[in-house]
Design an enzyme around this catalytic site. Sequence first.
Site, mmCIF file in Angstrom:
data_model
loop_
_atom_site.group_PDB
_atom_site.id
_atom_site.type_symbol
_atom_site.label_atom_id
_atom_site.label_comp_id
_atom_site.label_asym_id
_atom_site.label_seq_id
_atom_site.Cartn_x
_atom_site.Cartn_y
_atom_site.Cartn_z
ATOM 1 C CG ASP D 393 -1.819 -1.152 1.292
ATOM 2 O OD1 ASP D 393 -2.068 -1.743 0.222
ATOM 3 O OD2 ASP D 393 -2.289 -1.482 2.391
HETATM 4 N N1 LIG Z 1 2.838 1.161 10.517
HETATM 5 C C1 LIG Z 1 1.782 1.635 11.117
HETATM 6 O O1 LIG Z 1 1.871 2.304 12.149
HETATM 7 C C2 LIG Z 1 0.415 1.365 10.543
HETATM 8 C C3 LIG Z 1 -0.682 1.792 11.280
HETATM 9 C C4 LIG Z 1 -1.967 1.558 10.760
HETATM 10 C C5 LIG Z 1 -2.118 0.956 9.542
HETATM 11 N N2 LIG Z 1 -1.027 0.562 8.825
HETATM 12 C C6 LIG Z 1 -1.252 0.021 7.486
HETATM 13 O O2 LIG Z 1 -0.394 -1.043 7.199
HETATM 14 C C7 LIG Z 1 -0.021 -0.989 5.812
HETATM 15 C C8 LIG Z 1 1.472 -0.982 5.755
HETATM 16 O O3 LIG Z 1 1.887 -0.915 4.401
HETATM 17 P P1 LIG Z 1 3.044 -1.821 3.878
HETATM 18 O O4 LIG Z 1 3.330 -1.349 2.507
HETATM 19 O O5 LIG Z 1 4.166 -1.847 4.840
HETATM 20 O O6 LIG Z 1 2.425 -3.293 3.916
HETATM 21 P P2 LIG Z 1 1.109 -3.881 3.204
HETATM 22 O O7 LIG Z 1 0.471 -2.889 2.311
HETATM 23 O O8 LIG Z 1 0.287 -4.459 4.302
HETATM 24 O O9 LIG Z 1 1.712 -4.973 2.289
HETATM 25 C C9 LIG Z 1 2.560 -5.943 2.790
HETATM 26 C C10 LIG Z 1 2.917 -6.866 1.659
HETATM 27 O O10 LIG Z 1 3.936 -7.729 2.104
HETATM 28 C C11 LIG Z 1 3.780 -8.951 1.453
HETATM 29 N N3 LIG Z 1 4.261 -10.009 2.335
HETATM 30 C C12 LIG Z 1 3.652 -10.571 3.402
HETATM 31 N N4 LIG Z 1 4.403 -11.525 3.933
HETATM 32 C C13 LIG Z 1 5.515 -11.615 3.160
HETATM 33 C C14 LIG Z 1 6.666 -12.449 3.196
HETATM 34 N N5 LIG Z 1 6.837 -13.370 4.147
HETATM 35 N N6 LIG Z 1 7.613 -12.269 2.254
HETATM 36 C C15 LIG Z 1 7.434 -11.329 1.264
HETATM 37 N N7 LIG Z 1 6.374 -10.528 1.203
HETATM 38 C C16 LIG Z 1 5.416 -10.675 2.148
HETATM 39 C C17 LIG Z 1 2.313 -9.117 1.160
HETATM 40 O O11 LIG Z 1 2.147 -9.585 -0.180
HETATM 41 P P3 LIG Z 1 2.067 -11.149 -0.467
HETATM 42 O O12 LIG Z 1 0.956 -11.670 0.371
HETATM 43 O O13 LIG Z 1 1.863 -11.248 -1.927
HETATM 44 O O14 LIG Z 1 3.421 -11.717 -0.038
HETATM 45 C C18 LIG Z 1 1.731 -7.708 1.237
HETATM 46 O O15 LIG Z 1 1.235 -7.238 0.029
HETATM 47 C C19 LIG Z 1 -0.605 0.277 5.224
HETATM 48 O O16 LIG Z 1 -1.777 0.023 4.530
HETATM 49 C C20 LIG Z 1 -0.903 1.090 6.456
HETATM 50 O O17 LIG Z 1 -1.975 1.982 6.261
HETATM 51 C C21 LIG Z 1 0.225 0.744 9.316
#
Ligand SMILES: NC(=O)c1ccc[n+]([C@@H]2O[C@H](COP(=O)([O-])OP(=O)(O)OC[C@H]3O[C@@H](n4cnc5c(N)ncnc54)[C@H](OP(=O)(O)O)[C@@H]3O)[C@@H](O)[C@H]2O)c1
Lengths: 98, 98, 468, 468
Positions: D393
């Site tokens: 994302d």
């Molecule tokens: N950090 C915070 O404080 C916080 C707070 C609230 C909300 N969030 C939300 O969390 C999300 C964080 O974004 P992000 O870009 O870090 O993560 P993300 O959008 O959740 O995407 C993570 C990606 O990692 C891949 N993944 C999962 N396990 C894996 C593995 N073992 N090896 C390789 N790839 C793997 C997944 O794809 P596959 O399944 O295809 O592997 C997934 O698409 C955002 O939408 C944000 O709004 C974060």
Amino acid sequence: MSNAQDATNLLFVFMLAAFLGFQLIKRVSPLLHSPLMSLTNAIAAVVIVGAIMVTGEHDATPVARTLGFVAVVAATINAVSGFLITDRMLKMFRRKGD
Amino acid sequence: MSNAQDATNLLFVFMLAAFLGFQLIKRVSPLLHSPLMSLTNAIAAVVIVGAIMVTGEHDATPVARTLGFVAVVAATINAVSGFLITDRMLKMFRRKGD
Amino acid sequence: MTVLQSSNAVLVQAAYLVASGLFVLALMWMSSPKTARRGVRAGELGMLIAVCGTLLHSGVVQYDLIFVAILLGTLIGVPMAFLMPMTAIPQRTAISHAFGAMAVGLIGAVEYGKLAPTQGAGSFTVWALMFEILLGLLTCTASVVAFAKLQEIMPTRPIMFKGQQVLNLAVFLGALACAGVMIASPANTTPFPFFVALALVFGVLLVLPIGGADMPTVIALLNSYAGLAASAMGFALGNKLLIVVGALDGTSGFILAMVMCKAMNRSFTNVLFGGFGQAAPAGSGGGEERAHRSYTAEEAAPMLEMASSVVIVPGYGMAVSQAQHRVAELYEHLEECGVEVKFAIHPVAGRMPGHMNVLLAEADVPYDKLVELEDINPELPQTDVVLVIGANDTVNPAARDDPSSAIAGMPIIEADRAKQVMIVKRSMNAGFAGIDNPIYYKDNAGMLFGDAKKVAEHLVKELQELAA
Amino acid sequence: MTVLQSSNAVLVQAAYLVASGLFVLALMWMSSPKTARRGVRAGELGMLIAVCGTLLHSGVVQYDLIFVAILLGTLIGVPMAFLMPMTAIPQRTAISHAFGAMAVGLIGAVEYGKLAPTQGAGSFTVWALMFEILLGLLTCTASVVAFAKLQEIMPTRPIMFKGQQVLNLAVFLGALACAGVMIASPANTTPFPFFVALALVFGVLLVLPIGGADMPTVIALLNSYAGLAASAMGFALGNKLLIVVGALDGTSGFILAMVMCKAMNRSFTNVLFGGFGQAAPAGSGGGEERAHRSYTAEEAAPMLEMASSVVIVPGYGMAVSQAQHRVAELYEHLEECGVEVKFAIHPVAGRMPGHMNVLLAEADVPYDKLVELEDINPELPQTDVVLVIGANDTVNPAARDDPSSAIAGMPIIEADRAKQVMIVKRSMNAGFAGIDNPIYYKDNAGMLFGDAKKVAEHLVKELQELAA
Ligand SMILES: NC(=O)c1ccc[n+]([C@@H]2O[C@H](COP(=O)([O-])OP(=O)(O)OC[C@H]3O[C@@H](n4cnc5c(N)ncnc54)[C@H](OP(=O)(O)O)[C@@H]3O)[C@@H](O)[C@H]2O)c1
Ligand SMILES: NC(=O)c1ccc[n+]([C@@H]2O[C@H](COP(=O)([O-])OP(=O)(O)OC[C@H]3O[C@@H](n4cnc5c(N)ncnc54)[C@H](OP(=O)(O)O)[C@@H]3O)[C@@H](O)[C@H]2O)c1
């Protein structure tokens, strides 16, 4: 009068501390947001102060002492593990060459 | 006890306000240091609060009322002219195009 | 009646709480020019609420004198605010500190007279009152002397004499001794007049050995003392509003004084006891007569017009000759000719922090054209012409190059690194620090002798003729 | 005895004053990595002083249980601190909020039992106690649910049902009604058990409809609530130390929650009631099968080696597969090959604020290599290769380009603007937001399928072979 004084004393302290917290936290670099959360978590364990009072009073009922005991244990865990983990995290942050 | 409580209430307020002042003033841009001096000067005129108490008490002696009167006049001058001058200075600060 | 009184007390306390919050917001909003005026509004509202709250206080019953005093103060304050020229701001700040500190001292004296008989030995209240009166009175006379030096009613050079430090210490210890006696036995008011006298004298002695151009730092420190005195009053009266305001003020003055000391690379001790500026700048241009070039306005105007970038460095001389409006016209003409113009502002240019900013803002120069030292220095080597107007120490390369210089280590605006430097001043005389300035003798430098206002006018006229 | 007691009281108050000051310094020093560890020391010292001060309090006379409890807590806390893997930090924060809030609730209950009979109707103390107990208990159960969702003991998707909001409101109002009765007549303790039960249930209900990946925001908010509860305890006991700490904590949690909401371009309401992530990401790669390229590690390694600049964008996937150490090796190898490598850190990458920074620091990546979103974006168009590792994302260009997207307006790392993008993940599945990511189908993009740790290992091996 004294009651109003008392309450406003505390409100003054609260207001100033809240403004201060706002100014302080705004300046923390995003780099350190995780250690910050864990540090504030550790500091919040200062409620142990209330737990000690409750447990140690001479007229504390057994129920009070038991609940107080649990509260002291919980707060101690938070304080000890919170500070140690924060420090563990921070130790890892190094500049290039350090 | 109550005396120690009272004094520490005030010390808590002082400590927090000093920390807060430190955080706030550090952030003021050097551009505005002159208006800042004149604003704090105006705000310091809040000692008028003490001057009013001294002057208005029902058992105030004539000497007390006279000194209090002078203090109220002095503090009012500072407050009024301080705020107005600060505003006059700030009105002049414009960005290009404003 | 009791219910009425207590609901009254709640109201007063609530008013003080809200007022304190508004004062905090006032300072918070001062951090940027966009919100600063809102800060002033918050401060005004806070003051209004504090005053109204106090008038409601059940202890206040005689209103006549108070209203007369407020009316009188307003009648004096309003015209003062509107008639005060911006160049007189440093003096105004000094004299208003004197007023404010006097008020604090007077209130302290009255409170002492009232409370002393009721207090036990070593009472917290008497401690606080002594602190309040001492700080209030010494700040008052010190501010008066600072005012006199700034207004040049008094000689601005440091006044030093043999045994001065011993005398100062003796007076200070004497005042402390009086305070000690009164703290130990509050009912014994005999030492009070001596205490008052010593505190007043000490204020004068404190500022005598400090040179006129160090007054800004002194004023900021006095601001800090006045704040602490207000806090002490708060401790004596148990008034948290006063404590908060005093602490905010105390830190504000202290930080500004620190900023100035850092910008001059000097310590507090050096400012307070150093007697800086003592050796009168006895025509230091007279010594060895090194060669310098000098331009006329007719020669300088085309050079400015043909430049693609010009940086103007204003200093105390611009303030003295009130040249800011003419300088602003110069800026506008150059911009019209397509020259990129910026102003380089040294943190201690002029005679108070932010002095140049206020003057140029008054003359309608947009504040995004005012650039701080750290940001402008890297640009100067690529700048075609630097025009120094009545600045001297703040562009003295000796501070950077000569470790034995009196101002060694002071951060400077590196005007000498530009392709061309023109310096507007009346003579080859030294500035506040009383030392020679090697920039005048550099190959890329030239003097433009004359009063800053006149020279700026002349340059504008030449530019107009060139355009026509 | 009285003198002893009063000097004792002074000591306790002094300890609390010093402790408060130290906690403020602790937060102040957290502002930079250079002083942060000093901040931890200050916090520890403050805690020690606060505890010792309390033990000296004349009201505390039975020490046995207290010492046993402190010993026990230490024995649990120390190994916990050393054994906890860094990847479990979010869960640990949640569970320790639960502990802390429980302590607050318990103390509140005991105080209520003791003080209630002595208080008049509408007393300030009872108000504060009710506030304390309500906030403490609801934070406790809410934190437990948050923990269970993060640890995936519970389903992470939002649990929603008909009439949920009505039920929540009813429970909340019920708790308030109980509190109201007890405030009006403190001696009447009948509603107390109901009050406790309703507060506990409300905590659970509050978090149920929130998706697992919104837990970080929820945890920050619960941090804020826990702080307010501690402040309320301070109001009830007249303890200023508790008020200060509670206020600092309350603002801290609130500001962090705000930062996260801003970085996701969502409102508090949306996080708390939006049921975000409800529509399970039902293989959103299945739909229309747009074309994407995919690389093997053998193909990717030379491209990385030949680049002159590489930016690595880590995300939640790197945390899940614990790939940080392998990624750090990759970084080192590339640097050795003369490639300039930086890390681009999105504020909400991973599952808590600052998550990526901690993991990479753990793997010895110097923190000056970790660049924030605003600073890295302008550099990306000149970057040769962007390597996205388990992020989704946070690099989704739909947020920028498609106003109808669920994450429209969320600031992103503009990986798609680089010359080449490689994306390491296990499948074409969606990330937390459950939406497709157009970056996969861009001409300059290619997928590197596989577990992040495995792929990073593979890349390192290839680079080693290339070097040999
Ligand atoms: N950090 C915070 O404080 C916080 C707070 C609230 C909300 N969030 C939300 O969390 C999300 C964080 O974004 P992000 O870009 O870090 O993560 P993300 O959008 O959740 O995407 C993570 C990606 O990692 C891949 N993944 C999962 N396990 C894996 C593995 N073992 N090896 C390789 N790839 C793997 C997944 O794809 P596959 O399944 O295809 O592997 C997934 O698409 C955002 O939408 C944000 O709004 C974060
Ligand atoms: N701003 C502060 O807060 C602050 C605080 C403490 C100390 N100071 C000190 O004040 C000094 C400020 O530096 P600065 O560069 O602004 O000033 P400066 O070094 O004092 O030099 C001012 C120059 O202006 C010239 N001048 C005076 N009247 C003039 C007129 N009517 N027309 C044209 N030129 C005139 C003088 O030369 P001629 O006599 O040849 O004309 C003098 O050399 C520094 O040494 C600083 O440390 C400032």
